[in-house]
Motif scaffolding. Structure first.
Motif, PDB file in Angstrom:
ATOM      1  N   GLN A  62       0.841  -1.195   0.000  1.00 32.70           N
ATOM      2  CA  GLN A  62       0.000   0.000   0.000  1.00 32.70           C
ATOM      3  C   GLN A  62       0.876   1.244   0.000  1.00 32.70           C
ATOM      4  O   GLN A  62       0.555   2.238  -0.634  1.00 32.70           O
ATOM      5  CB  GLN A  62      -0.915  -0.019   1.219  1.00 32.70           C
ATOM      6  N   ALA A  63       1.995   1.175   0.741  1.00 35.80           N
ATOM      7  CA  ALA A  63       2.919   2.302   0.829  1.00 35.80           C
ATOM      8  C   ALA A  63       4.298   1.801   1.237  1.00 35.80           C
ATOM      9  O   ALA A  63       4.415   0.771   1.915  1.00 35.80           O
ATOM     10  CB  ALA A  63       2.419   3.328   1.848  1.00 35.80           C
ATOM     11  N   THR A  64       5.330   2.537   0.813  1.00 32.03           N
ATOM     12  CA  THR A  64       6.711   2.226   1.192  1.00 32.03           C
ATOM     13  C   THR A  64       7.459   3.542   1.356  1.00 32.03           C
ATOM     14  O   THR A  64       7.194   4.509   0.621  1.00 32.03           O
ATOM     15  CB  THR A  64       7.417   1.390   0.106  1.00 32.03           C
ATOM     16  N   GLU A  65       8.377   3.592   2.319  1.00 31.66           N
ATOM     17  CA  GLU A  65       9.197   4.791   2.462  1.00 31.66           C
ATOM     18  C   GLU A  65      10.456   4.483   3.255  1.00 31.66           C
ATOM     19  O   GLU A  65      10.450   3.660   4.173  1.00 31.66           O
ATOM     20  CB  GLU A  65       8.429   5.932   3.115  1.00 31.66           C
ATOM     21  N   TRP A  66      11.536   5.127   2.840  1.00 37.82           N
ATOM     22  CA  TRP A  66      12.804   5.000   3.560  1.00 37.82           C
ATOM     23  C   TRP A  66      12.670   5.682   4.910  1.00 37.82           C
ATOM     24  O   TRP A  66      12.074   6.749   5.013  1.00 37.82           O
ATOM     25  CB  TRP A  66      13.943   5.639   2.767  1.00 37.82           C
ATOM     26  N   THR A  67      13.224   5.065   5.960  1.00 38.87           N
ATOM     27  CA  THR A  67      13.207   5.679   7.288  1.00 38.87           C
ATOM     28  C   THR A  67      14.602   6.129   7.694  1.00 38.87           C
ATOM     29  O   THR A  67      14.786   6.686   8.769  1.00 38.87           O
ATOM     30  CB  THR A  67      12.646   4.703   8.343  1.00 38.87           C
ATOM     31  N   GLY A  68      15.548   5.886   6.840  1.00 42.35           N
ATOM     32  CA  GLY A  68      16.921   6.344   6.996  1.00 42.35           C
ATOM     33  C   GLY A  68      17.371   6.831   5.635  1.00 42.35           C
ATOM     34  O   GLY A  68      16.535   7.082   4.762  1.00 42.35           O
ATOM     35  N   PRO A  69      18.673   6.954   5.433  1.00 39.87           N
ATOM     36  CA  PRO A  69      19.153   7.366   4.114  1.00 39.87           C
ATOM     37  C   PRO A  69      18.613   6.413   3.040  1.00 39.87           C
ATOM     38  O   PRO A  69      18.626   5.194   3.222  1.00 39.87           O
ATOM     39  CB  PRO A  69      20.676   7.249   4.234  1.00 39.87           C
ATOM     40  N   PRO A  70      18.120   6.960   1.927  1.00 37.57           N
ATOM     41  CA  PRO A  70      17.530   6.110   0.886  1.00 37.57           C
ATOM     42  C   PRO A  70      18.585   5.290   0.144  1.00 37.57           C
ATOM     43  O   PRO A  70      19.734   5.694   0.024  1.00 37.57           O
ATOM     44  CB  PRO A  70      16.855   7.116  -0.049  1.00 37.57           C
ATOM     45  N   GLY A  71      18.164   4.143  -0.326  1.00 36.26           N
ATOM     46  CA  GLY A  71      19.023   3.290  -1.140  1.00 36.26           C
ATOM     47  C   GLY A  71      19.244   1.940  -0.494  1.00 36.26           C
ATOM     48  O   GLY A  71      19.396   1.839   0.728  1.00 36.26           O
ATOM     49  N   PHE A  72      19.232   0.915  -1.328  1.00 36.48           N
ATOM     50  CA  PHE A  72      19.432  -0.439  -0.825  1.00 36.48           C
ATOM     51  C   PHE A  72      20.900  -0.690  -0.527  1.00 36.48           C
ATOM     52  O   PHE A  72      21.737  -0.677  -1.421  1.00 36.48           O
ATOM     53  CB  PHE A  72      18.886  -1.486  -1.805  1.00 36.48           C
ATOM     54  N   ALA A  73      21.191  -0.871   0.758  1.00 33.43           N
ATOM     55  CA  ALA A  73      22.516  -1.202   1.268  1.00 33.43           C
ATOM     56  C   ALA A  73      22.289  -1.928   2.587  1.00 33.43           C
ATOM     57  O   ALA A  73      21.263  -1.719   3.247  1.00 33.43           O
ATOM     58  CB  ALA A  73      23.345   0.058   1.496  1.00 33.43           C
ATOM     59  N   ALA A  74      23.218  -2.779   2.975  1.00 32.19           N
ATOM     60  CA  ALA A  74      23.101  -3.451   4.271  1.00 32.19           C
ATOM     61  C   ALA A  74      22.943  -2.395   5.354  1.00 32.19           C
ATOM     62  O   ALA A  74      23.679  -1.406   5.379  1.00 32.19           O
ATOM     63  CB  ALA A  74      24.319  -4.322   4.528  1.00 32.19           C
ATOM     64  N   GLY A  75      21.953  -2.582   6.219  1.00 31.30           N
ATOM     65  CA  GLY A  75      21.675  -1.640   7.297  1.00 31.30           C
ATOM     66  C   GLY A  75      20.644  -0.574   6.964  1.00 31.30           C
ATOM     67  O   GLY A  75      20.170   0.122   7.858  1.00 31.30           O
ATOM     68  N   ALA A  76      20.297  -0.414   5.687  1.00 29.17           N
ATOM     69  CA  ALA A  76      19.276   0.566   5.296  1.00 29.17           C
ATOM     70  C   ALA A  76      17.934   0.154   5.908  1.00 29.17           C
ATOM     71  O   ALA A  76      17.662  -1.032   6.094  1.00 29.17           O
ATOM     72  CB  ALA A  76      19.171   0.647   3.776  1.00 29.17           C
ATOM     73  N   THR A  77      17.093   1.142   6.206  1.00 29.37           N
ATOM     74  CA  THR A  77      15.799   0.851   6.836  1.00 29.37           C
ATOM     75  C   THR A  77      14.667   1.494   6.054  1.00 29.37           C
ATOM     76  O   THR A  77      14.814   2.579   5.492  1.00 29.37           O
ATOM     77  CB  THR A  77      15.752   1.355   8.288  1.00 29.37           C
ATOM     78  N   PHE A  78      13.542   0.778   6.019  1.00 30.40           N
ATOM     79  CA  PHE A  78      12.346   1.317   5.389  1.00 30.40           C
ATOM     80  C   PHE A  78      11.106   0.734   6.048  1.00 30.40           C
ATOM     81  O   PHE A  78      11.165  -0.288   6.725  1.00 30.40           O
ATOM     82  CB  PHE A  78      12.339   1.097   3.872  1.00 30.40           C
ATOM     83  N   ASP A  79       9.993   1.424   5.856  1.00 34.34           N
ATOM     84  CA  ASP A  79       8.691   0.941   6.299  1.00 34.34           C
ATOM     85  C   ASP A  79       7.904   0.518   5.072  1.00 34.34           C
ATOM     86  O   ASP A  79       7.960   1.176   4.028  1.00 34.34           O
ATOM     87  CB  ASP A  79       7.915   2.031   7.045  1.00 34.34           C
ATOM     88  N   GLN A  80       7.175  -0.572   5.219  1.00 33.84           N
ATOM     89  CA  GLN A  80       6.285  -1.022   4.156  1.00 33.84           C
ATOM     90  C   GLN A  80       4.925  -1.310   4.767  1.00 33.84           C
ATOM     91  O   GLN A  80       4.823  -2.038   5.750  1.00 33.84           O
ATOM     92  CB  GLN A  80       6.851  -2.242   3.426  1.00 33.84           C
TER      93      GLN A  80
END
Length: 175
Positions: A62-80
Motif C-alpha cells: 500500500q505504501a513504502t518509504e525509507w526511514t533512513g538514508p535512501p538506497g538499498f545497502a546493508a543496514g538501510a531501513t524502510f517501512d512497508q
C-alpha cells in the motif's frame, strides 16, 4: 515474459537458514514466485530498487518509504505498509536490509509477534540474455501455522502478480 513457480530450492534454503529453521514444518509457510524478463539485471534492479514505486507493481504494498538514508545497502531501513488480507489485515513493517548486492539480490529478516521471517529478492542473469526475478519469503511461527490455510494461496498469487508486473515493466520496449 515467462513465469516459473516456485523459486529455487537454494532461495528457500537461504531463507530457512536465515531464520534458523532446519526444514519446513506445519508452522512454516513458504511463499515464492519467479518470472523471466528480457531486461538486463541492472535495469531490473534499477526499477526494483525504486522503493517508492513498489505500490505500482506489487499488490501487497500500500505504501513504502525509507526511514533512513535512501538506497538499498546493508543496514538501510524502510517501512512497508502491506495489505495482507483476512485475517492479517493491513500492517506496517519496519525493515532493516541484511544483504544488498546490486543487480543480484537483497534480503531482510524479522522476528515479530512470534513469527520469524526472511524475505529474499534475486535477479539472475540468464544465459541467453535477460533476467530471472525471484521473490521468496519464509515465515515460521505458530500463528503462521494456524493462519496458513487462509493466507497461503492469496500470498502466493500476490507474490506471482508482483514478479510478473515487475518483469513486464522492466521489459525493453520493442519498436
Amino acid at each position: 515474459m515467462t513465469s516459473q513457480n516456485p523459486s529455487t530450492h537454494q532461495d528457500v534454503q537461504f531463507c530457512l537458514e536465515g531464520i534458523g529453521v532446519a526444514r519446513p514444518g506445519w508452522k512454516t509457510l513458504v511463499v515464492a514466485a519467479t518470472a523471466d524478463t528480457p531486461a538486463d539485471p541492472h535495469d531490473v534492479w534499477a526499477l526494483w530498487s525504486d522503493l517508492g514505486n513498489w505500490p505500482s507493481w506489487s499488490p501487497l504494498h500500500q505504501a513504502t518509504e525509507w526511514t533512513g538514508p535512501p538506497g538499498f545497502a546493508a543496514g538501510a531501513t524502510f517501512d512497508q505498509t502491506l495489505r495482507l488480507g483476512f485475517p492479517a489485515g493491513t500492517t506496517t513493517d519496519h525493515v532493516t536490509v541484511d544483504i544488498a548486492e546490486s543487480a543480484h539480490r537483497a534480503s531482510w529478516s524479522g522476528d515479530a509477534n512470534g513469527v520469524r521471517s526472511c524475505h529474499l529478492w534475486t535477479f539472475t542473469a540468464r544465459a541467453g540474455g535477460g533476467t530471472r526475478i525471484g521473490n521468496t519469503e519464509v515465515f515460521d511461527g505458530t500463528v503462521i501455522g494456524l493462519a496458513k490455510p487462509m493466507l497461503a494461496s492469496r500470498w502466493r498469487r500476490q507474490f506471482q502478480q508482483a514478479v510478473d508486473a515487475l518483469a513486464s515493466m522492466a521489459a525493453p520496449v520493442r519498436r
